[in-house]
Design a protein around this motif. Structure first.
Motif, PDB file in Angstrom:
ATOM      1  N   LYS A  77      44.187 -14.099   8.617  1.00  0.00           N
ATOM      2  CA  LYS A  77      42.867 -14.169   8.847  1.00  0.00           C
ATOM      3  C   LYS A  77      41.671 -13.029   8.271  1.00  0.00           C
ATOM      4  O   LYS A  77      40.776 -12.753   7.398  1.00  0.00           O
ATOM      5  N   ARG A  78      42.244 -12.284   9.018  1.00  0.00           N
ATOM      6  CA  ARG A  78      41.414 -10.391   9.068  1.00  0.00           C
ATOM      7  C   ARG A  78      41.751  -9.758   7.687  1.00  0.00           C
ATOM      8  O   ARG A  78      41.002  -9.527   6.240  1.00  0.00           O
ATOM      9  N   ILE A  79      42.907 -10.268   7.201  1.00  0.00           N
ATOM     10  CA  ILE A  79      43.404  -9.542   5.873  1.00  0.00           C
ATOM     11  C   ILE A  79      42.823 -10.469   4.549  1.00  0.00           C
ATOM     12  O   ILE A  79      42.420 -10.071   3.765  1.00  0.00           O
ATOM     13  N   SER A  80      43.042 -12.072   4.702  1.00  0.00           N
ATOM     14  CA  SER A  80      42.242 -12.742   3.812  1.00  0.00           C
ATOM     15  C   SER A  80      40.213 -12.310   3.507  1.00  0.00           C
ATOM     16  O   SER A  80      40.294 -12.295   2.544  1.00  0.00           O
ATOM     17  N   LYS A  81      40.265 -12.078   4.418  1.00  0.00           N
ATOM     18  CA  LYS A  81      38.325 -11.812   4.842  1.00  0.00           C
ATOM     19  C   LYS A  81      38.221 -10.612   3.682  1.00  0.00           C
ATOM     20  O   LYS A  81      37.627 -10.419   3.258  1.00  0.00           O
ATOM     21  N   GLU A  82      39.319  -9.168   4.334  1.00  0.00           N
ATOM     22  CA  GLU A  82      39.360  -8.103   3.154  1.00  0.00           C
ATOM     23  C   GLU A  82      39.191  -8.278   1.559  1.00  0.00           C
ATOM     24  O   GLU A  82      38.851  -7.595   0.939  1.00  0.00           O
ATOM     25  N   TRP A  83      40.408  -9.083   1.384  1.00  0.00           N
ATOM     26  CA  TRP A  83      40.522  -9.662   0.059  1.00  0.00           C
ATOM     27  C   TRP A  83      39.544 -10.689  -0.837  1.00  0.00           C
ATOM     28  O   TRP A  83      39.062 -10.044  -2.136  1.00  0.00           O
ATOM     29  N   ASN A  84      39.241 -10.630   0.338  1.00  0.00           N
ATOM     30  CA  ASN A  84      37.715 -11.947   0.145  1.00  0.00           C
ATOM     31  C   ASN A  84      36.649 -10.942  -0.369  1.00  0.00           C
ATOM     32  O   ASN A  84      35.820 -10.734  -1.405  1.00  0.00           O
ATOM     33  N   LYS A  85      36.238  -9.781   0.330  1.00  0.00           N
ATOM     34  CA  LYS A  85      35.236  -8.651   0.050  1.00  0.00           C
ATOM     35  C   LYS A  85      35.085  -8.232  -1.386  1.00  0.00           C
ATOM     36  O   LYS A  85      34.662  -7.483  -1.404  1.00  0.00           O
ATOM     37  N   LEU A  86      36.896  -8.454  -1.166  1.00  0.00           N
ATOM     38  CA  LEU A  86      37.049  -7.030  -2.791  1.00  0.00           C
ATOM     39  C   LEU A  86      37.151  -7.720  -4.042  1.00  0.00           C
ATOM     40  O   LEU A  86      36.553  -7.437  -4.780  1.00  0.00           O
ATOM     41  N   TYR A  87      37.358  -8.908  -3.512  1.00  0.00           N
ATOM     42  CA  TYR A  87      37.538  -9.672  -5.328  1.00  0.00           C
ATOM     43  C   TYR A  87      35.749  -9.959  -4.827  1.00  0.00           C
ATOM     44  O   TYR A  87      35.716  -9.960  -6.256  1.00  0.00           O
ATOM     45  N   LEU A  88      35.281 -10.557  -4.349  1.00  0.00           N
ATOM     46  CA  LEU A  88      33.365 -10.039  -4.431  1.00  0.00           C
ATOM     47  C   LEU A  88      33.167  -9.515  -5.089  1.00  0.00           C
ATOM     48  O   LEU A  88      31.629  -9.714  -5.676  1.00  0.00           O
ATOM     49  N   GLY A  89      32.821  -8.239  -4.423  1.00  0.00           N
ATOM     50  CA  GLY A  89      32.410  -7.088  -4.477  1.00  0.00           C
ATOM     51  C   GLY A  89      33.156  -6.805  -6.427  1.00  0.00           C
ATOM     52  O   GLY A  89      31.440  -6.258  -6.808  1.00  0.00           O
ATOM     53  N   TYR A  90      34.281  -6.495  -6.112  1.00  0.00           N
ATOM     54  CA  TYR A  90      34.101  -5.938  -7.493  1.00  0.00           C
ATOM     55  C   TYR A  90      33.902  -7.236  -9.131  1.00  0.00           C
ATOM     56  O   TYR A  90      33.288  -7.168 -10.227  1.00  0.00           O
ATOM     57  N   THR A  91      33.873  -8.267  -8.721  1.00  0.00           N
ATOM     58  CA  THR A  91      33.370  -9.848  -9.518  1.00  0.00           C
ATOM     59  C   THR A  91      32.102  -9.460  -9.670  1.00  0.00           C
ATOM     60  O   THR A  91      31.582  -9.414 -10.923  1.00  0.00           O
ATOM     61  N   GLY A  92      31.211  -9.210  -8.551  1.00  0.00           N
ATOM     62  CA  GLY A  92      29.796  -9.343  -8.675  1.00  0.00           C
ATOM     63  C   GLY A  92      29.440  -8.065  -9.404  1.00  0.00           C
ATOM     64  O   GLY A  92      28.524  -8.445 -10.083  1.00  0.00           O
ATOM     65  N   TYR A  93      30.208  -7.345  -9.080  1.00  0.00           N
ATOM     66  CA  TYR A  93      29.353  -5.728  -9.854  1.00  0.00           C
ATOM     67  C   TYR A  93      30.034  -5.876 -11.905  1.00  0.00           C
ATOM     68  O   TYR A  93      29.400  -5.051 -12.091  1.00  0.00           O
TER      69      TYR A  93
END
Length: 356
Positions: A77-93
């Motif tokens: 769950k912790r790993i998935s949360k970090e992947w999701n953070k990276l995905y949303l942050g970069y695509t949002g950028y």
């Protein structure tokens, strides 16, 4: 006594991506067929790297990849949360920069390739990124030159051809619309790509992008085009891509191919109506580019009833190509319309006779 959960480990993304890019350039990373990656792929990797650098500068902190040796539910769950953070942050950028879904999807696809390399070749046990790094996708319309307009291009008495510049542009456009080669391949053709077998003249080539070998029988008008430029070093005098695109847009405008088409793109689940740099809607001539030649050649053959496997041998597409299936569906829609019209006319005649 409860065990304290193991903390996830981290590794900086950019240094790894630089190594990934370096191995892609020097040939340590190759395609499945063993050939080196194309210059286009390398250019795309470099574009992703530049934007990752810009994104990291905006964050004011290193972009980190999180991983863990533990496979517990909590760790996953912790790993998935970090992947999701990276995905949303970069695509949002990327969306804030004005990028459309297809371009964002290109970046995500390259990052997925990079993450697989990290796991399989840098031997860092990362996992869980595949279901989160989803590629946004938009299906852009298939733009082709109609058969009536192709007939006009084939007409050597066309009034526009009195201008030598327009005749040259016409020749290059028509040759591409007939052979279906990619622009990069068309530019590299030489006299050696022409072979004669009996009374037939063939164009042979091995695609730079896919390494697929093809042989295409040239019709009479293509043979005349080749003969017209026989004094040049290359088979045909294709200019650089930007100049060619500008030339065919001008030819189409002079020909009156100016019907308003519009240009819609998708950006983060929103449809955007694009406008020309100087304002106003896009016309058919404005949307023309070198890609229209390959699309026109493939759809023309399919609409003429040439079997799909034969068209794929000419175009160099694989049997599972999603791009080729788009052309099949596009061509089928026209065939359906023709069929409906034909049987509709027959039905009208039958009904009119029954009313007598």
């Amino acid at each position: 006594m409860n065990k304290k959960p193991k903390a996830s480990r981290t590794v900086a993304l950019l240094p790894l991506f630089r190594k990934f890019l370096r191995e892609s350039k020097n040939g340590h990373r190759v395609r499945k067929n063993g050939r080196r990656l194309s210059n286009g792929s390398i250019d795309n990797y470099q574009s992703v790297y530049k934007l990752l650098v810009m994104y990291e500068q905006q964050l004011g902190a290193q972009i980190l990849i999180h991983y863990s040796q533990s496979h517990s539910i909590g760790s996953n769950k912790r790993i998935s949360k970090e992947w999701n953070k990276l995905y949303l942050g970069y695509t949002g950028y990327l969306y804030k920069l004005g990028c459309i879904d297809n371009y964002v999807g290109l970046h995500i696809g390259i990052l997925r390739t990079f993450f697989h390399w990290v796991r399989n070749h840098a031997y860092i046990p990362i996992r869980g990124f595949s279901p989160i790094f989803r590629k946004p996708y938009e299906e852009t319309p298939v733009l082709t030159i109609s058969q009536d307009r192709l007939s006009l291009l084939m007409n050597d008495n066309w009034v526009l051809l009195t201008d030598p510049r327009q005749r040259k542009t016409r020749d290059l456009l028509l040759f591409g619309c007939t052979t279906g080669l990619r622009f990069s391949d068309l530019r590299n053709l030489t006299k050696r790509n022409i072979i004669t077998v009996g009374n037939n003249v063939y164009l042979t080539n091995t695609s730079k992008k896919t390494s697929t070998s093809i042989r295409i029988k040239l019709p009479a008008y293509c043979i005349l085009i080749v003969q017209r430029y026989k004094g040049d070093k290359k088979l045909l005098p294709y200019p650089c891509l930007s100049a060619f695109n500008k030339n065919i847009k001008k030819l189409a405008e002079l020909a009156g191919w100016t019907e308003v088409m519009g240009k819609r793109r998708h950006q983060n689940n929103r449809t955007i109506e694009m406008k020309k740099p100087r304002g106003g809607p896009y016309r058919f001539c404005d949307l023309m580019s070198s890609h229209i030649m390959r699309k026109t050649a493939i759809t023309t053959l399919l609409m003429a009833g040439v079997p799909e496997h034969a068209v794929r041998r000419i175009s160099g597409h694989t049997s599972n190509s999603k791009e080729f299936q788009r052309y099949v569906l596009y061509s089928q829609s026209f065939l359906d319309a023709y069929t409906d019209h034909a049987f509709g006319s027959i039905n009208e005649k039958v009904n009119s006779k029954s009313d007598l």
